[in-house]
Design a protein around this motif. Structure first.
Motif, PDB file in Angstrom:
ATOM      1  N   VAL A 190       0.838  -1.206   0.000  1.00 12.57           N
ATOM      2  CA  VAL A 190       0.000   0.000   0.000  1.00 12.57           C
ATOM      3  C   VAL A 190       0.872   1.255   0.000  1.00 12.57           C
ATOM      4  CG1 VAL A 190      -1.676   1.325   1.326  1.00 12.57           C
ATOM      5  CG2 VAL A 190      -1.950  -1.151   1.098  1.00 12.57           C
ATOM      6  N   SER A 191       1.920   1.241   0.813  1.00 17.42           N
ATOM      7  CA  SER A 191       2.797   2.416   0.899  1.00 17.42           C
ATOM      8  C   SER A 191       3.525   2.675  -0.416  1.00 17.42           C
ATOM      9  CB  SER A 191       3.807   2.232   2.027  1.00 17.42           C
ATOM     10  OG  SER A 191       3.168   2.161   3.281  1.00 17.42           O
ATOM     11  N   LEU A 192       3.878   1.621  -1.142  1.00 17.78           N
ATOM     12  CA  LEU A 192       4.555   1.815  -2.427  1.00 17.78           C
ATOM     13  C   LEU A 192       3.674   2.573  -3.415  1.00 17.78           C
ATOM     14  CD1 LEU A 192       6.314  -1.651  -2.944  1.00 17.78           C
ATOM     15  CD2 LEU A 192       7.418   0.552  -2.496  1.00 17.78           C
ATOM     16  N   GLN A 193       2.364   2.370  -3.341  1.00 17.37           N
ATOM     17  CA  GLN A 193       1.474   3.096  -4.252  1.00 17.37           C
ATOM     18  C   GLN A 193       1.425   4.587  -3.950  1.00 17.37           C
ATOM     19  OE1 GLN A 193       0.399   1.486  -6.983  1.00 17.37           O
ATOM     20  NE2 GLN A 193       1.674  -0.090  -6.020  1.00 17.37           N
ATOM     21  N   HIS A 194       1.731   4.936  -2.713  1.00 19.01           N
ATOM     22  CA  HIS A 194       1.767   6.363  -2.351  1.00 19.01           C
ATOM     23  C   HIS A 194       2.929   7.085  -3.034  1.00 19.01           C
ATOM     24  CE1 HIS A 194      -0.521   5.350   1.649  1.00 19.01           C
ATOM     25  NE2 HIS A 194      -1.287   5.315   0.577  1.00 19.01           N
ATOM     26  N   LEU A 195       3.951   6.331  -3.444  1.00 21.35           N
ATOM     27  CA  LEU A 195       5.051   6.971  -4.171  1.00 21.35           C
ATOM     28  C   LEU A 195       4.552   7.622  -5.455  1.00 21.35           C
ATOM     29  CD1 LEU A 195       7.872   4.267  -3.866  1.00 21.35           C
ATOM     30  CD2 LEU A 195       7.502   6.296  -2.453  1.00 21.35           C
ATOM     31  N   ILE A 196       3.555   7.002  -6.082  1.00 21.49           N
ATOM     32  CA  ILE A 196       3.004   7.550  -7.321  1.00 21.49           C
ATOM     33  C   ILE A 196       1.948   8.612  -7.022  1.00 21.49           C
ATOM     34  CG2 ILE A 196       1.874   6.979  -9.499  1.00 21.49           C
ATOM     35  CD1 ILE A 196       4.728   5.776  -9.064  1.00 21.49           C
ATOM     36  N   SER A 197       1.049   8.301  -6.108  1.00 17.33           N
ATOM     37  CA  SER A 197      -0.086   9.211  -5.880  1.00 17.33           C
ATOM     38  C   SER A 197       0.278  10.451  -5.076  1.00 17.33           C
ATOM     39  CB  SER A 197      -1.222   8.466  -5.170  1.00 17.33           C
ATOM     40  OG  SER A 197      -0.839   8.091  -3.862  1.00 17.33           O
ATOM     41  N   ARG A 198       1.370  10.398  -4.269  1.00 16.70           N
ATOM     42  CA  ARG A 198       1.679  11.518  -3.394  1.00 16.70           C
ATOM     43  C   ARG A 198       3.094  12.077  -3.546  1.00 16.70           C
ATOM     44  NH1 ARG A 198      -2.638  11.982  -3.738  1.00 16.70           N
ATOM     45  NH2 ARG A 198      -4.320  12.111  -2.213  1.00 16.70           N
ATOM     46  N   GLU A 199       3.965  11.410  -4.265  1.00 17.74           N
ATOM     47  CA  GLU A 199       5.326  11.928  -4.402  1.00 17.74           C
ATOM     48  C   GLU A 199       5.697  12.262  -5.848  1.00 17.74           C
ATOM     49  OE1 GLU A 199       8.401   9.737  -2.421  1.00 17.74           O
ATOM     50  OE2 GLU A 199       7.151   9.294  -0.674  1.00 17.74           O
ATOM     51  N   ALA A 200       5.110  11.560  -6.799  1.00 19.10           N
ATOM     52  CA  ALA A 200       5.445  11.802  -8.201  1.00 19.10           C
ATOM     53  C   ALA A 200       4.636  12.965  -8.754  1.00 19.10           C
ATOM     54  CB  ALA A 200       5.170  10.550  -9.030  1.00 19.10           C
ATOM     55  N   ASP A 201       5.257  13.754  -9.617  1.00 19.32           N
ATOM     56  CA  ASP A 201       4.553  14.821 -10.330  1.00 19.32           C
ATOM     57  C   ASP A 201       3.478  14.180 -11.209  1.00 19.32           C
ATOM     58  OD1 ASP A 201       3.723  16.822 -12.098  1.00 19.32           O
ATOM     59  OD2 ASP A 201       5.721  17.683 -12.300  1.00 19.32           O
ATOM     60  N   PRO A 202       2.225  14.602 -11.093  1.00 24.80           N
ATOM     61  CA  PRO A 202       1.162  13.995 -11.914  1.00 24.80           C
ATOM     62  C   PRO A 202       1.428  14.111 -13.418  1.00 24.80           C
ATOM     63  CG  PRO A 202       0.217  15.339 -10.167  1.00 24.80           C
ATOM     64  CD  PRO A 202       1.693  15.604 -10.150  1.00 24.80           C
ATOM     65  N   LEU A 203       2.241  15.087 -13.830  1.00 25.34           N
ATOM     66  CA  LEU A 203       2.553  15.252 -15.249  1.00 25.34           C
ATOM     67  C   LEU A 203       3.780  14.452 -15.676  1.00 25.34           C
ATOM     68  CD1 LEU A 203       1.909  19.088 -15.618  1.00 25.34           C
ATOM     69  CD2 LEU A 203       0.327  17.182 -16.003  1.00 25.34           C
ATOM     70  N   MET A 211      15.627   6.965 -11.160  1.00 25.43           N
ATOM     71  CA  MET A 211      16.552   6.750 -10.050  1.00 25.43           C
ATOM     72  C   MET A 211      15.937   7.168  -8.719  1.00 25.43           C
ATOM     73  SD  MET A 211      18.866   5.194 -11.551  1.00 25.43           S
ATOM     74  CE  MET A 211      19.861   4.956 -10.070  1.00 25.43           C
ATOM     75  N   GLN A 212      15.138   8.232  -8.727  1.00 22.31           N
ATOM     76  CA  GLN A 212      14.451   8.650  -7.508  1.00 22.31           C
ATOM     77  C   GLN A 212      13.465   7.579  -7.057  1.00 22.31           C
ATOM     78  OE1 GLN A 212      14.772  10.939  -5.354  1.00 22.31           O
ATOM     79  NE2 GLN A 212      12.802  11.058  -4.285  1.00 22.31           N
ATOM     80  N   LEU A 213      12.745   6.998  -8.021  1.00 22.98           N
ATOM     81  CA  LEU A 213      11.780   5.951  -7.700  1.00 22.98           C
ATOM     82  C   LEU A 213      12.486   4.725  -7.124  1.00 22.98           C
ATOM     83  CD1 LEU A 213       8.733   5.670  -7.919  1.00 22.98           C
ATOM     84  CD2 LEU A 213       9.031   4.745 -10.231  1.00 22.98           C
ATOM     85  N   ARG A 214      13.606   4.379  -7.695  1.00 25.18           N
ATOM     86  CA  ARG A 214      14.384   3.237  -7.215  1.00 25.18           C
ATOM     87  C   ARG A 214      14.803   3.438  -5.760  1.00 25.18           C
ATOM     88  NH1 ARG A 214      19.494   1.109  -6.543  1.00 25.18           N
ATOM     89  NH2 ARG A 214      19.980  -0.872  -7.586  1.00 25.18           N
ATOM     90  N   GLN A 215      15.303   4.634  -5.470  1.00 24.16           N
ATOM     91  CA  GLN A 215      15.750   4.936  -4.106  1.00 24.16           C
ATOM     92  C   GLN A 215      14.596   4.858  -3.113  1.00 24.16           C
ATOM     93  OE1 GLN A 215      17.868   8.680  -3.668  1.00 24.16           O
ATOM     94  NE2 GLN A 215      17.133   8.909  -1.564  1.00 24.16           N
ATOM     95  N   ARG A 216      13.450   5.440  -3.499  1.00 26.97           N
ATOM     96  CA  ARG A 216      12.327   5.484  -2.575  1.00 26.97           C
ATOM     97  C   ARG A 216      11.690   4.092  -2.372  1.00 26.97           C
ATOM     98  NH1 ARG A 216      11.154   7.354   1.021  1.00 26.97           N
ATOM     99  NH2 ARG A 216       9.009   8.094   0.773  1.00 26.97           N
ATOM    100  N   ILE A 217      11.717   3.251  -3.394  1.00 27.26           N
ATOM    101  CA  ILE A 217      11.187   1.888  -3.237  1.00 27.26           C
ATOM    102  C   ILE A 217      11.944   1.162  -2.134  1.00 27.26           C
ATOM    103  CG2 ILE A 217      11.118  -0.390  -4.346  1.00 27.26           C
ATOM    104  CD1 ILE A 217      10.373   1.102  -6.961  1.00 27.26           C
ATOM    105  N   GLU A 218      13.259   1.255  -2.152  1.00 26.32           N
ATOM    106  CA  GLU A 218      14.058   0.589  -1.118  1.00 26.32           C
ATOM    107  C   GLU A 218      13.779   1.183   0.257  1.00 26.32           C
ATOM    108  OE1 GLU A 218      18.566  -1.018  -0.351  1.00 26.32           O
ATOM    109  OE2 GLU A 218      18.263   0.582  -1.818  1.00 26.32           O
ATOM    110  N   GLU A 219      13.722   2.512   0.338  1.00 23.32           N
ATOM    111  CA  GLU A 219      13.474   3.157   1.634  1.00 23.32           C
ATOM    112  C   GLU A 219      12.121   2.757   2.203  1.00 23.32           C
ATOM    113  OE1 GLU A 219      16.073   7.263   0.807  1.00 23.32           O
ATOM    114  OE2 GLU A 219      13.869   7.299   0.759  1.00 23.32           O
ATOM    115  N   VAL A 220      11.095   2.758   1.370  1.00 16.10           N
ATOM    116  CA  VAL A 220       9.744   2.437   1.845  1.00 16.10           C
ATOM    117  C   VAL A 220       9.660   0.990   2.322  1.00 16.10           C
ATOM    118  CG1 VAL A 220       7.360   2.051   1.066  1.00 16.10           C
ATOM    119  CG2 VAL A 220       8.525   4.201   0.534  1.00 16.10           C
ATOM    120  N   ILE A 221      10.239   0.069   1.569  1.00  8.93           N
ATOM    121  CA  ILE A 221      10.164  -1.348   1.946  1.00  8.93           C
ATOM    122  C   ILE A 221      10.870  -1.588   3.275  1.00  8.93           C
ATOM    123  CG2 ILE A 221      10.920  -3.675   1.329  1.00  8.93           C
ATOM    124  CD1 ILE A 221      10.473  -2.913  -1.613  1.00  8.93           C
ATOM    125  N   VAL A 222      12.087  -1.088   3.407  1.00 10.01           N
ATOM    126  CA  VAL A 222      12.871  -1.332   4.618  1.00 10.01           C
ATOM    127  C   VAL A 222      12.228  -0.667   5.832  1.00 10.01           C
ATOM    128  CG1 VAL A 222      15.083  -0.916   5.746  1.00 10.01           C
ATOM    129  CG2 VAL A 222      15.021  -1.673   3.354  1.00 10.01           C
TER     130      VAL A 222
END
Length: 434
Positions: free
Chosen positions: A238-251, A289-300
């Motif tokens: 669930v938290s990984l989906q927040h990377l798209i909905s709340r951290e990524a630029d919608p454009l 690269m930003q997405l890659r970094q945040r995926i690891e941070e969120v999982i851990v």
């Protein structure tokens, strides 16, 4: 006397302009001649019957070399085990590349037809058999017009597109000294007779990840004595989906998909660990690269909230792919040449696609890269099945369009851009290419 000289010069210039406008359509007429199309179709069907996976394309490579030999085209082999690099033209700068991939997929073909795959569990389900046939078609056209080539066309037959073979071709020097490179893909998304592309990002960069979330197993009736990794993994997803909905630029389109969840084997046992995995995609290297970094941070960190430990593996052996980005200057060139072949109304500008291609690796080694789609859809919908499907089929009418356009893009590139390119290669080094 002066007037007659000026008139002759004017007529000469007009003839050149006429040729540059209509020459591309002449190439299509050549590629659509019955003898020519039958030859390409025959090549495509032979390759389709004998599919070979990445770095195993030995018979496909042998077939290609035999055809190049019959045309009198010089080549180097092998690159990346089975790859081939051919040369048509002067052997001197400038150099422009044309690329086709040749590997099949580990899929059992479900299409019943005369030339169905003869190899159990393997199939050309992504059109690479058609790509090889089209590049050989382009090679034939170019060899017939060898005297017109103002430089050298480099024919790149690349293995293992599905597993990052382009990178290995680059590492082994296959694209050395090339100024620009064109790649294509046949598709049932767009109608037959149309060509589709766009400037800038056209395909996403993609990577994979796998995470092991470890807790403490035990009986499901006494969860207070366990540390439940299933609950932790569920929160992670669930938290990984927040990377798209709340951290990524919608454009700035991005995707994170968890497609693998493995944990436990009994209804009443909480497992010691859970394994999840998935893919992530973006249209710029920075976002990727930003997405890659945040995926690891969120999982851990999310696992630690649930008192679990987590390790993340980005599966480097799968060769994460950068985004495929088309050169704006080559897009202008592409539109002009493609319009001459199929007409301006049939040159489509498309939206970026979240799919990925290892053609993207060439952008790190070649100054200008360009990728486009060759349409093959018909009203019958027979050829609209998605790639990587056991029901994928090819509309072989499209082969002529791909061959003619690939050849024309190279010919016109050398005549239009060649005189403006810096000559960074010595004559001796240029001859070494051959």
């Amino acid at each position: 006397m002066d007037f007659s000289k000026h008139l002759s010069l004017l007529l000469f210039i007009v003839s050149i302009l006429f040729d540059s406008t209509n020459g591309a359509s002449v190439l299509l007429e050549r590629a659509q001649e019955s003898e020519f199309t039958d030859w390409m179709v025959g090549i495509r069907r032979r390759i389709h019957e004998n599919p070979e996976l990445g770095y195993e394309e030995f018979e496909t490579s042998k077939l290609i070399r035999k055809e190049l030999d019959s045309m009198g085209i010089e080549y180097k082999h092998p690159f990346a085990v089975t790859g081939i690099v051919g040369f048509v033209g002067t052997g001197k700068p400038p150099f422009v590349g044309l690329r086709a991939d040749m590997d099949a997929l580990p899929i059992q073909e479900s299409v019943e037809w005369e030339h169905k795959s003869k190899v159990p569990g393997k199939m050309h389900a992504c059109g690479h058999d058609a790509h090889v046939a089209m590049l050989l078609g382009a090679a034939k056209i170019l060899q017939e017009r060898k005297s017109e080539i103002q430089g050298t066309v480099v024919l790149i037959f690349q293995p293992a597109e599905e597993v990052g073979g382009a990178k290995r071709m680059i590492d082994e020097g296959a694209v050395q000294n090339i100024d620009a490179i064109f790649g294509f893909h046949i598709t049932g998304v767009y109608p037959i007779g149309t060509i589709a592309s766009r400037p800038g990002p056209i395909l996403a960069g993609s990577g994979f990840f796998e995470a092991v979330i470890t807790g403490k197993g035990g009986h499901a009736a006494i969860p207070q004595h366990t540390i439940d990794p299933i609950i932790a993994a569920s929160n992670v997803i669930v938290s990984l989906q927040h990377l798209i909905s709340r951290e990524a630029d919608p454009l700035d389109s991005q995707v994170v998909t968890v497609a693998k969840f493995q944990g436990g084997g009994a209804f009443n046992v909480i497992p010691n660990s859970v394994t999840i995995g998935g893919t992530f995609r973006a249209f710029s290297k920075e976002s990727f690269m930003q997405l890659r970094q945040r995926i690891e941070e969120v999982i851990v960190r999310q696992a630690s909230v649930q008192r679990c430990n987590a390790t993340v593996d980005f599966l480097s052996y799968t060769h994460p792919l950068p985004p495929t980005i088309n050169s704006p200057s080559l897009h202008t060139h592409f539109k002009k040449v493609a319009s001459d072949i199929v007409g301006p109304a049939n040159v489509l500008e498309v939206q970026p696609v979240m799919g990925s291609e290892d053609f993207a690796f060439f952008s790190d080694a070649v100054p200008a890269t360009y990728y486009y789609f060759v349409g093959m859809h018909t009203d019958s919908d027979r050829h609209s099945t998605s790639v990587h499907s056991p029901f994928f089929t090819i509309n072989e009418v499209a082969l002529s369009y791909g061959a003619a356009l690939h050849a024309s893009l190279a010919l016109n590139y050398l005549s239009e851009f060649g005189i403006n390119l810096p000559n960074t290669v010595s004559e001796d080094a240029a001859h070494d290419e051959l």
